[in-house]
Design a protein around this motif. Structure first.
Motif, PDB file in Angstrom:
ATOM      1  N   ALA A  61       1.097   8.458  -8.842  1.00 22.45           N
ATOM      2  CA  ALA A  61       2.191   7.720  -9.491  1.00 22.45           C
ATOM      3  C   ALA A  61       2.396   6.350  -8.852  1.00 22.45           C
ATOM      4  O   ALA A  61       3.201   5.560  -9.335  1.00 22.45           O
ATOM      5  N   ASP A  62       1.703   6.106  -7.748  1.00 21.22           N
ATOM      6  CA  ASP A  62       1.754   4.796  -7.104  1.00 21.22           C
ATOM      7  C   ASP A  62       3.187   4.385  -6.745  1.00 21.22           C
ATOM      8  O   ASP A  62       3.653   3.321  -7.129  1.00 21.22           O
ATOM      9  N   VAL A  63       3.874   5.250  -6.022  1.00 23.06           N
ATOM     10  CA  VAL A  63       5.279   4.999  -5.683  1.00 23.06           C
ATOM     11  C   VAL A  63       5.444   4.435  -4.277  1.00 23.06           C
ATOM     12  O   VAL A  63       6.546   4.405  -3.738  1.00 23.06           O
ATOM     13  N   GLY A  64       4.355   4.001  -3.667  1.00 21.24           N
ATOM     14  CA  GLY A  64       4.460   3.361  -2.354  1.00 21.24           C
ATOM     15  C   GLY A  64       4.249   4.298  -1.187  1.00 21.24           C
ATOM     16  O   GLY A  64       4.586   3.959  -0.050  1.00 21.24           O
ATOM     17  N   LEU A  65       3.690   5.461  -1.436  1.00 17.03           N
ATOM     18  CA  LEU A  65       3.469   6.423  -0.349  1.00 17.03           C
ATOM     19  C   LEU A  65       2.399   5.915   0.612  1.00 17.03           C
ATOM     20  O   LEU A  65       1.285   5.608   0.214  1.00 17.03           O
ATOM     21  N   GLU A  66       2.767   5.841   1.906  1.00 19.81           N
ATOM     22  CA  GLU A  66       1.792   5.454   2.933  1.00 19.81           C
ATOM     23  C   GLU A  66       1.413   6.630   3.832  1.00 19.81           C
ATOM     24  O   GLU A  66       0.270   6.735   4.265  1.00 19.81           O
TER      25      GLU A  66
END
Lengths: 502, 405
Positions: free
Chosen positions: B256-261
């Motif tokens: 979902a490309d939600v900024g998970l690092e």
């Protein structure tokens, strides 16, 4: 028809359970509705102290506390048998497995309905635990019961612990929660649930299993920094060979099996242990239970439970000294920690009126139910929130018990907000709050008065007018009538930062 | 009482120490890192089996995993390189191995010799040698020392009910058990009111309010996700376990490309003192959970592997010799697995210390020849663009391993 002993027990267990259910129905009707009591506003320090000593104060406790003050209230709570707790006992009456012996528990939970019955015993224990935390008037006793359940943690997921823990809870933890630490360690070491949980039933001559020996020193008595060695662990494990649990006849009873006991002398913590069978480990246990390192370790954990994650060193020192002087008299140690730590007139005033502890999930849930005088069955719906919050009773897998530091529990706010939202709106099966009745009791007439009283109930005293109005304005901006708004206002206070701390 | 006292917990939240250092490095985002902690001290000698060592079979007459060519056994070690092999329950992980996206670093661990789970886990998650080091976690310090320009409240998550100790620090991190459960349920207007109340109550600048704001931010992001979409196209299924569920949540967040690092995931239950079993049984089931979970994740995330690093760790290993109850007691050396598109995969790295009696340490344990911080440091520098190793692993000089590209 020929009944075996086990079939007979199954039947009697079922009959007893159904009798209990039948006789309980009218009792439950008598219970409802809960009596509503008007609650006094409390000084911040008093509200804080009462919060540390209970699973969150209810109206009745606020009244009592404001009548007799902190010191007398603590003394009253340190003698739990003198506190009438009939109301709570009635609520537990249909939980028929709580009082059963190990072999009966095994029989009623074994294969009547395949695996379903395996869940019944631990479920009843979980339900009872929450009901006691919410409804028992012996609050300090329940707080200590929970404390020792963590200290001597047993997960019902491990082997036969699913039914043995019920016996451990009753005979080890609850029997000794306010007694002597030595008796508690002694009872725990002889507890079948503990021996199974930490694999000592598999600890035998020539084939030692170090698990229980290690945790007995590391977690139950000395603490990891006490300076014992791997050699001490292995030697204590040798002493404990043969400490096991009966199978078949008298199933679930402690037994010492001489045949698998490792003979010969041992040396633990510099102590020469001559060959003496079961008495070898018992000698070590006596030593461990009164060891200065245990005094310090247990005092630190107790002070952490009641005062702060990092409690004042002076109080730990004084509590540890009392521990040594009284040979681990739990009441005496608690007096030091509670009076010195919570009484503004104590020898030190470390806390003032600032909440220092983050409520663990069950504390958060119980405190909400208690303050709002909720009627709950302690069943699946409310337990589901404990699951989402990671705090189902007797479900922590590792022997260190549920953590008691804020750091472990922060960062999972969502299920708290969900609980607050569902509770205030009565959308949780088996649990009810009656806000209008509460407001009648306190005589709140306007919406603003009600909002102030809800805040006083949950946080000790009312919000200032401007803060309350700011919050009410936020609700109104989202559009709502007053009844609805009072519910959301209540949910908001339950979900607020302030209510997460004690 | 004012709204300020109701909401401001700056003074009362000692769990979040003030930032001792400001971010030192600005860099573009590197890989998403998934850190899997095998809690309870996994028996690594049965996980990645040194089948080339006769001593292994002498030490483990009943628990040993049969040699790859053992004609008497149907279930046996899956050979990797002629010396090491997988436990047979790791069968599904062979694809990643053969594609050279999976590496093993054997005989890894920490210097701590307490053989206490709790002490060892704490030190490892803090990334320190002793109690004197910083109280924050190594991932927490990584987040604090690197500015990636990523303000997402989902920059790091702890999957489960409690954020892992490794994540603690100045950057607030939330626990996430299930994306599907992360919302307020009910009448639309009531939800709107509750939301409005929460916005007001958590409007402060103190750490606890910030944590609340982050939670609200996550709520906003997750509301837009449909947890039932994004079904894996692969035929490999996730195990029906907490671990399988956890990896599915991570996969969904990445896609979902939600900024998970960084995501931290736990798999517990490895404290196998009693009846752990050999090719089948208690531990085999755990290994299958691990292997099948990783394999399903690998298959689902195939297109993302070049921007992904997965690492497993455990607090220590277990005694080389089996105990008398068909289990193993606390030991020392462990292992780490590395998975990803930039791993030097298909190899067992590290120096094998051997299982001879002169080679074992303490009461008979596998020695540690690679410090776990060497592996993590290489990930931080090469894959996460963070050179601040002195802050993340204070008083430790990392040794280059070259296990990553």
């Amino acid at each position: 028809m020929n009944l075996s002993r086990r079939d007979f027990l199954k039947l009697t267990g079922l009959v007893a359970a159904s009798t209990a259910l039948a006789s309980c129905a009218p009792a439950n009707r008598l219970l409802a509705p809960l009596a509503n009591v008007a609650w006094p506003a409390l000084a911040a320090a008093d509200f804080l102290a009462l919060n540390q000593l209970t699973f969150g104060p209810n109206a009745e406790e606020r009244v009592r506390f404001s009548q007799i003050g902190l010191a007398a209230w603590i003394e009253e709570q340190l003698a739990p048998d003198a506190i009438d707790d009939f109301g709570c006992e009635l609520r537990l009456r249909n939980l028929g497995t709580l009082g059963m012996s190990a072999s009966d528990l095994f029989d009623v939970s074994d294969q009547i309905f395949d695996n379903v019955d395996r869940l019944k015993v631990p479920q009843e224990l979980r339900q009872a635990t929450l009901l006691r935390q919410v409804y028992s008037r012996r609050q300090l006793f329940e707080v200590m019961t929970e404390f020792w359940s963590d200290h001597f943690n047993i997960s019902t997921e491990k082997g036969d612990c699913y039914y043995l823990k019920t016996v451990d809870d009753r005979e080890v933890i609850r029997r000794n929660a306010l007694g002597s630490f030595r008796d508690l360690v002694w009872a725990s070491a002889h507890s079948p649930a503990m021996l199974v949980y930490l694999d000592n039933q598999a600890n035998t001559k020539g084939a030692p299993n170090e698990n229980y020996a290690r945790e007995l020193m590391e977690l139950h008595t000395l603490g990891v920094e006490a300076g014992y060695s791997q050699q001490d662990v292995m030697e204590l494990a040798r002493c404990l060979t043969g400490w096991t649990v009966k199978e078949h006849f008298w199933r679930g009873q402690f037994t010492f099996d001489e045949k698998v006991h490792d003979l010969g002398a041992k040396r633990v913590l510099g102590l020469e242990i001559v060959e003496a069978g079961q008495a070898e480990a018992e000698r070590v246990i006596e030593r461990l239970a009164e060891h200065p390192a245990a005094a310090r370790f247990v005092s630190t954990k107790l002070a952490r439970r009641f005062l702060a994650d990092d409690p004042p060193a002076e109080i730990i020192g004084k509590a540890a000294q009392t521990f040594e002087q009284t040979h681990g008299d739990i009441r005496a140690i608690l007096r030091v920690i509670l009076l010195d730590g919570l009484d503004p007139k104590g020898f030190q005033k470390p806390l003032g009126s600032v909440p220092s502890k983050y409520k663990r999930p069950n504390n958060f849930i119980a405190s909400a139910l208690r303050a709002l005088n909720a009627e709950t069955d302690g069943g699946d719906a409310v337990q589901e929130y404990l699951l989402r919050l990671g705090h189902v009773p007797f479900n922590w897998p590792t022997p260190d018990g549920y953590p008691d530091r804020a750091q472990a529990w922060q960062g999972n706010l969502m299920p708290r907000w969900q609980f607050a939202f569902a509770l205030a709106q009565n959308e949780m099966k088996g649990t009810q709050v009656e806000l209008p009745k509460l407001m009648d009791t306190i005589g709140a007439r306007t919406f603003e008065e009600s909002a102030d009283q809800i805040t006083s109930l949950l946080l000790g005293s009312s919000l200032g007018t401007s803060a309350r109005d700011e919050l009410l304005a936020a609700l109104r901006s989202a559009g709502a009538d007053e009844t609805e708004s009072l519910r959301i206002f209540t949910a908001g206070i339950l979900a607020s930062p302030a209510f997460q701390w004690r | 009482m004012t709204l300020q006292t109701l909401t401001d917990y700056t003074l009362h939240a000692p769990w979040m120490p003030r930032l001792a250092f400001t971010p030192k490095t600005s860099a573009s985002r590197g890989d998403t890192l998934v850190v899997i902690f095998l809690r309870g001290a996994a028996d690594v000698l049965n996980l990645v089996v040194p089948h080339g060592e006769d001593a292994y079979y002498a030490l483990r007459p009943t628990l040993g995993i049969p040699r790859p060519d053992d004609p008497k056994s149907k279930l046996r070690t899956l050979d990797l390189d002629g010396f090491f092999g997988f436990h047979p329950a790791l069968q599904n992980l062979l694809d990643a191995w053969n594609e050279k996206q999976l590496a093993i670093i054997h005989a890894c661990g920490a210097p701590d010799e307490s053989r206490s789970h709790f002490k060892a886990m704490e030190l490892m998650e803090r990334g320190v040698d002793d109690a004197k080091g910083p109280a924050t976690g190594w991932i927490g310090r990584h987040l604090a020392t690197l500015d990636t320009g990523n303000a997402s409240p989902l920059r790091a998550v702890g999957v489960g009910e409690m954020p892992q100790r490794s994540l603690s620090g100045t950057v607030p991190v939330s626990a996430l058990r299930s994306i599907a459960d992360f919302h307020l349920n009910g009448d639309e207007r009531a939800v709107a009111q509750m939301r409005s109340a929460l916005d007001t109550l958590y409007s402060g600048n103190d750490p606890f309010s910030v944590l609340g704001q982050e939670t609200l931010g996550i709520l906003d992001i997750l509301q837009k996700l449909d947890p039932t979409s994004n079904r894996p196209l692969s035929t490999l299924q996730y195990p029906l376990s907490d671990f399988g569920l956890a990896l599915q949540q991570v996969a969904m967040l990445i896609k979902a490309d939600v900024g998970l690092e960084v995501a931290a995931v736990d798999l517990g239950g490895w404290d196998t003192h009693f009846a752990q079993g050999s090719t089948e049984g208690l531990m085999a089931n755990l290994i299958r959970d691990l292997g099948d979970g990783l394999a399903a994740f690998h298959a689902e995330m195939r297109d993302h592997m070049n921007r992904l690093t997965i690492v497993t760790m455990s607090e220590f290993g277990r005694r080389a010799a089996e105990n008398g109850s068909l289990g193993t007691d606390h030991g020392h050396g462990s292992l780490m697995m590395l998975m990803g598109g930039n791993v030097r995969g298909g190899q067992v790295h590290g120096t094998w210390p051997g299982l001879g009696s002169a080679q074992l340490v303490g009461p008979g344990d596998l020695a540690v020849t690679t410090d776990y911080r060497d592996v993590l440091s290489e990930i931080l520098v090469k894959r996460l663009n963070n050179p601040a190793l002195a802050d993340i692993f204070p008083n430790y000089q990392a040794r280059g391993l070259d296990v990553l590209k």
